[in-house]
Motif scaffolding. Structure first.
Motif, PDB file in Angstrom:
ATOM      1  N   LEU A  69       0.844  -1.188   0.000  1.00  0.00           N
ATOM      2  CA  LEU A  69       0.000   0.000   0.000  1.00  0.00           C
ATOM      3  C   LEU A  69       0.879   1.236   0.000  1.00  0.00           C
ATOM      4  N   LEU A  70       0.602   2.140  -0.958  1.00  0.00           N
ATOM      5  CA  LEU A  70       1.344   3.393  -1.073  1.00  0.00           C
ATOM      6  C   LEU A  70       0.487   4.553  -0.603  1.00  0.00           C
ATOM      7  N   TYR A  71       1.121   5.521   0.021  1.00  0.00           N
ATOM      8  CA  TYR A  71       0.467   6.773   0.346  1.00  0.00           C
ATOM      9  C   TYR A  71       0.930   7.782  -0.696  1.00  0.00           C
TER      10      TYR A  71
ATOM     11  N   PRO B 275      -9.029   7.820  -0.386  1.00  0.00           N
ATOM     12  CA  PRO B 275      -8.267   8.961  -0.892  1.00  0.00           C
ATOM     13  C   PRO B 275      -6.793   8.897  -0.485  1.00  0.00           C
ATOM     14  N   SER B 276      -5.922   9.165  -1.436  1.00  0.00           N
ATOM     15  CA  SER B 276      -4.467   9.228  -1.270  1.00  0.00           C
ATOM     16  C   SER B 276      -3.786   7.873  -1.117  1.00  0.00           C
ATOM     17  N   TYR B 277      -4.489   6.769  -1.334  1.00  0.00           N
ATOM     18  CA  TYR B 277      -3.871   5.450  -1.210  1.00  0.00           C
ATOM     19  C   TYR B 277      -3.981   4.670  -2.511  1.00  0.00           C
ATOM     20  N   VAL B 278      -2.914   3.951  -2.861  1.00  0.00           N
ATOM     21  CA  VAL B 278      -2.872   3.099  -4.051  1.00  0.00           C
ATOM     22  C   VAL B 278      -2.266   1.757  -3.663  1.00  0.00           C
ATOM     23  N   PHE B 279      -2.929   0.682  -4.048  1.00  0.00           N
ATOM     24  CA  PHE B 279      -2.380  -0.658  -3.868  1.00  0.00           C
ATOM     25  C   PHE B 279      -1.485  -0.954  -5.058  1.00  0.00           C
ATOM     26  N   VAL B 280      -0.286  -1.487  -4.815  1.00  0.00           N
ATOM     27  CA  VAL B 280       0.647  -1.824  -5.890  1.00  0.00           C
ATOM     28  C   VAL B 280       1.088  -3.277  -5.745  1.00  0.00           C
ATOM     29  N   ASN B 281       1.312  -3.916  -6.891  1.00  0.00           N
ATOM     30  CA  ASN B 281       1.709  -5.319  -6.923  1.00  0.00           C
ATOM     31  C   ASN B 281       2.975  -5.429  -7.761  1.00  0.00           C
ATOM     32  N   PHE B 282       4.070  -5.835  -7.127  1.00  0.00           N
ATOM     33  CA  PHE B 282       5.332  -5.996  -7.847  1.00  0.00           C
ATOM     34  C   PHE B 282       6.267  -6.898  -7.050  1.00  0.00           C
ATOM     35  N   ASP B 283       7.324  -7.333  -7.723  1.00  0.00           N
ATOM     36  CA  ASP B 283       8.345  -8.182  -7.110  1.00  0.00           C
ATOM     37  C   ASP B 283       9.591  -7.322  -6.923  1.00  0.00           C
ATOM     38  N   TYR B 284       9.876  -6.921  -5.699  1.00  0.00           N
ATOM     39  CA  TYR B 284      11.005  -6.021  -5.450  1.00  0.00           C
ATOM     40  C   TYR B 284      12.349  -6.676  -5.746  1.00  0.00           C
TER      41      TYR B 284
ATOM     42  N   ALA C  99      12.931  -8.755  -8.374  1.00  0.00           N
ATOM     43  CA  ALA C  99      13.113  -8.724  -9.829  1.00  0.00           C
ATOM     44  C   ALA C  99      13.132  -7.292 -10.350  1.00  0.00           C
ATOM     45  N   GLY C 100      12.617  -6.357  -9.594  1.00  0.00           N
ATOM     46  CA  GLY C 100      12.607  -4.951  -9.958  1.00  0.00           C
ATOM     47  C   GLY C 100      11.211  -4.497 -10.291  1.00  0.00           C
ATOM     48  N   PRO C 101      10.924  -3.282 -10.098  1.00  0.00           N
ATOM     49  CA  PRO C 101      11.740  -2.223  -9.516  1.00  0.00           C
ATOM     50  C   PRO C 101      11.891  -2.394  -8.002  1.00  0.00           C
ATOM     51  N   SER C 102      12.829  -1.657  -7.452  1.00  0.00           N
ATOM     52  CA  SER C 102      13.090  -1.742  -6.012  1.00  0.00           C
ATOM     53  C   SER C 102      12.100  -0.866  -5.243  1.00  0.00           C
ATOM     54  N   PHE C 103      12.073  -1.052  -3.925  1.00  0.00           N
ATOM     55  CA  PHE C 103      11.223  -0.214  -3.082  1.00  0.00           C
ATOM     56  C   PHE C 103      11.579   1.259  -3.250  1.00  0.00           C
ATOM     57  N   THR C 104      12.865   1.547  -3.352  1.00  0.00           N
ATOM     58  CA  THR C 104      13.324   2.933  -3.494  1.00  0.00           C
ATOM     59  C   THR C 104      12.818   3.538  -4.793  1.00  0.00           C
ATOM     60  N   THR C 105      12.853   2.779  -5.872  1.00  0.00           N
ATOM     61  CA  THR C 105      12.385   3.274  -7.170  1.00  0.00           C
ATOM     62  C   THR C 105      10.894   3.568  -7.122  1.00  0.00           C
ATOM     63  N   VAL C 106      10.121   2.662  -6.545  1.00  0.00           N
ATOM     64  CA  VAL C 106       8.674   2.860  -6.447  1.00  0.00           C
ATOM     65  C   VAL C 106       8.373   4.059  -5.557  1.00  0.00           C
ATOM     66  N   ARG C 107       9.073   4.155  -4.440  1.00  0.00           N
ATOM     67  CA  ARG C 107       8.852   5.254  -3.498  1.00  0.00           C
ATOM     68  C   ARG C 107       9.220   6.603  -4.101  1.00  0.00           C
ATOM     69  N   SER C 108      10.162   6.606  -5.027  1.00  0.00           N
ATOM     70  CA  SER C 108      10.617   7.851  -5.651  1.00  0.00           C
ATOM     71  C   SER C 108       9.781   8.243  -6.866  1.00  0.00           C
ATOM     72  N   THR C 109       8.765   7.473  -7.169  1.00  0.00           N
ATOM     73  CA  THR C 109       7.908   7.760  -8.317  1.00  0.00           C
ATOM     74  C   THR C 109       7.117   9.035  -8.077  1.00  0.00           C
ATOM     75  N   ARG C 110       6.939   9.790  -9.132  1.00  0.00           N
ATOM     76  CA  ARG C 110       6.214  11.059  -9.042  1.00  0.00           C
ATOM     77  C   ARG C 110       4.793  10.824  -8.518  1.00  0.00           C
TER      78      ARG C 110
ATOM     79  N   VAL D  87       4.051   9.787  -5.464  1.00  0.00           N
ATOM     80  CA  VAL D  87       4.096   8.875  -4.321  1.00  0.00           C
ATOM     81  C   VAL D  87       4.821   9.547  -3.156  1.00  0.00           C
ATOM     82  N   VAL D  88       4.288   9.391  -1.949  1.00  0.00           N
ATOM     83  CA  VAL D  88       4.958   9.898  -0.757  1.00  0.00           C
ATOM     84  C   VAL D  88       5.817   8.791  -0.151  1.00  0.00           C
ATOM     85  N   ASP D  89       5.182   7.657   0.175  1.00  0.00           N
ATOM     86  CA  ASP D  89       5.926   6.549   0.781  1.00  0.00           C
ATOM     87  C   ASP D  89       5.032   5.324   0.888  1.00  0.00           C
ATOM     88  N   PHE D  90       5.635   4.216   1.235  1.00  0.00           N
ATOM     89  CA  PHE D  90       4.903   2.991   1.529  1.00  0.00           C
ATOM     90  C   PHE D  90       4.292   3.104   2.914  1.00  0.00           C
TER      91      PHE D  90
END
Length: 163
Positions: free
Chosen positions: A6-8, A52-61, A63-74, A76-79
């Protein structure tokens, strides 16, 4: 192995975050609901996020992308985290939300029903309690207001009502 997290996101940036995350091959999900509201004095049907302000994401950290890459996405605030690690969301919860999504697309009415008590927040009748009667065009509604111990029906601008 793919897992749900879950992303904020920044306020109102869920669509932007989803767009940028999709480019990184990250599956995104945020359920939306249709709501009938009064905007600028007119009844309108708008699509709003259920969370509001929450997005569920599904990925394999791994295999990529990493948590840092996802968190740095435009956008996104943080996990959402428990301790130092992002919290995993149970896949069953996501499946249930996705199954429930068609019901959310039905319009939910935010307008008062006939006989419902409302408060006038602005205009010459500000602060008075009224009883909603019926719409009077797109921007006004008939209200029943007690004046000098007698009920009086008045047409009041929708933007002056507190729902």
């Amino acid at each position: 192995m793919k897992k749900w997290y879950l992303l904020y996101c920044k306020r109102g940036d869920q669509a932007r975050a989803k767009q940028h995350l999709s480019r990184q091959n990250v599956e995104c999900f945020y359920p939306e609901i249709k709501v009938e509201k009064i905007l600028r004095g007119k009844k309108q049907v708008v699509q709003e996020p259920l969370f509001p302000s929450y997005v569920f994401v599904n990925f394999d950290y791994e295999a990529g992308p990493s948590f840092t890459t996802v968190r740095s996405t435009r956008g996104v605030v943080d996990f959402i985290r428990f301790g130092n690690h992002p919290a995993e969301v149970n896949e069953q919860l996501i499946d249930e939300l996705q199954a429930f999504e068609p019901e959310l697309s039905e319009t939910k009415v935010m307008m008062p029903k006939k006989g419902q008590a409302v408060r006038v927040k602005a205009g010459q009748f500000a602060g008075i309690d009224a009883i909603y009667q019926e719409p009077d065009g797109e921007t006004r509604s008939f209200m029943l207001i007690k004046l000098i111990n007698r009920p009086v029906s008045l047409s009041i601008d929708n933007k002056d009502l507190e729902l």
